[in-house]
Design an enzyme around this catalytic site. Structure first.
Site, mmCIF file in Angstrom:
data_model
loop_
_atom_site.group_PDB
_atom_site.id
_atom_site.type_symbol
_atom_site.label_atom_id
_atom_site.label_comp_id
_atom_site.label_asym_id
_atom_site.label_seq_id
_atom_site.Cartn_x
_atom_site.Cartn_y
_atom_site.Cartn_z
ATOM 1 N N LYS A 213 42.908 -2.682 -35.099
ATOM 2 C CA LYS A 213 42.628 -1.408 -34.308
ATOM 3 C C LYS A 213 44.298 -0.975 -33.850
ATOM 4 O O LYS A 213 44.489 0.453 -32.906
ATOM 5 C CB LYS A 213 42.171 -1.951 -32.876
ATOM 6 N N CYS A 283 27.391 5.745 -23.226
ATOM 7 C CA CYS A 283 26.925 4.797 -24.303
ATOM 8 C C CYS A 283 27.756 3.125 -23.816
ATOM 9 O O CYS A 283 28.424 2.546 -24.720
ATOM 10 C CB CYS A 283 26.731 5.239 -25.895
HETATM 11 S S1 SF4 Z 1 21.021 7.820 -27.158
HETATM 12 FE FE1 SF4 Z 1 21.607 6.263 -28.312
HETATM 13 S S2 SF4 Z 1 23.932 7.440 -28.025
HETATM 14 FE FE2 SF4 Z 1 23.013 7.953 -26.358
HETATM 15 S S3 SF4 Z 1 23.773 6.363 -25.055
HETATM 16 FE FE3 SF4 Z 1 21.389 6.136 -25.784
HETATM 17 S S4 SF4 Z 1 22.131 3.973 -27.809
HETATM 18 FE FE4 SF4 Z 1 23.928 5.498 -26.310
#
Ligand code: SF4
Length: 305
Positions: A213, A283
């Protein structure tokens, strides 16, 4: 760390030097836009990203015996693509349009001295990436500020005793190990590269404490070359939540390989910064804020109503 605000316009089979390279003319449209960071403001200095708003070259070298570490995959006509990925990506771009995540202000491209010679800038990019592992952006930026205040070069690192260096970088994650790696890496840079950093993924990952990375981010930020997708824990986690990998992956490196199999190359440089900030703000690793996420109806991992 991230690669943002960049356009990938050129594809080449040979590596092309980026704007940080002294052989590349600076100025005109190649000149990077100035960045303002809290640390730079505190010093009354400007910082900038070597490649922000500049052209990035995508390097695709022939894979050699032992590998170069740079991808030769050709995902332009993928056999598999995740369902809804384009809409999911568009939603993430919308959610990230404010560019107000920690990574947007304090990432590696904001942690080097504008006034330093190009090779010193590249060194500082690499060192900030090494410090950033398992460390919040704010903590990395603070450590870089303390190091830069003393003049951050290969020589200055090698002339600093381990105790002092540890004091300067504390409390970055695994600071004791990083003292050792930074010293070893700087000794190699001085002996083999004239104080500069190497210009290939294979050479970068051969340095103590430098993983894939960091190598891909260093290639983009320091040399202006997109050599692969930079996958950290945020990118790894979100890619799996959105099912952007054909099957569940167990490590960031596995995720990088899985993403590079289908994600169009033109997006490789963008994806790290986009998902890191998304992972910092929405997220989250624990208790993701799905209720406020535009992907909640498209995401297999969405939680809550
Ligand atoms: S819906 Fe999916 S992409 Fe959006 S915050 Fe929740 S887990 Fe993450």
């Amino acid at each position: 760390m991230r690669v943002v605000g960049v356009r990938m316009l050129t594809r080449s089979r040979s590596r092309s030097r980026g704007p940080g390279d002294p052989r590349t003319p600076r100025g005109g449209e190649e000149e990077a836009a100035p960045l303002r960071t809290s640390e730079a403001a505190a010093e009354g200095r400007k910082s900038r990203c070597p490649v922000k708003a500049q052209r990035l070259t995508v390097a695709y070298e022939e894979d050699t015996e032992g590998g170069t570490g740079e991808s030769t995959r050709s995902p332009e006509v993928p056999g598999w693509q995740p369902q809804d990925w384009q809409q999911q990506l568009a939603n993430i771009r919308t959610m990230r349009s404010g560019k107000d995540a920690p990574v947007d202000q304090l990432g590696a491209e904001h942690c080097y001295d504008l006034d330093a010679p190009p090779k010193v800038q590249r060194l500082q990019v690499l060192l900030s990436l090494m410090l950033s592992s398992q460390t919040k952006d704010q903590v990395t930026a603070g450590a870089m500020q303390r190091l830069r205040a003393r003049g951050l070069t290969v020589d200055s690192i090698l002339q600093t005793d381990d105790h002092t260096l540890g004091t300067l970088i504390y409390p970055v994650g695994f600071w004791r190990t990083k003292v050792k790696y930074i010293k070893q890496t700087c000794a190699i840079l001085q002996q083999r590269y004239g104080g500069d950093i190497p210009g290939s993924v294979a050479e970068l990952v051969a340095l103590p404490g430098v993983g894939p990375k960091m190598a891909h981010l260093a290639m983009a930020l320091a040399w202006g070359t997109v050599s692969g997708i930079a996958v950290d824990t945020h990118v790894h986690r979100i890619a799996n939540r959105l099912r952007w990998t054909k099957k569940v992956t167990k490590s960031p490196e596995e995720t990088r390989i899985a993403l590079e199999e289908w994600l169009p190359r033109a997006l490789w440089g963008e994806i790290n910064g986009l998902l890191v900030g998304f992972g910092q703000q929405t997220c989250l690793p624990v208790r993701p804020r799905c209720q406020g996420c535009l992907n909640r109806t498209l995401c297999p991992a969405a939680v809550g109503p």
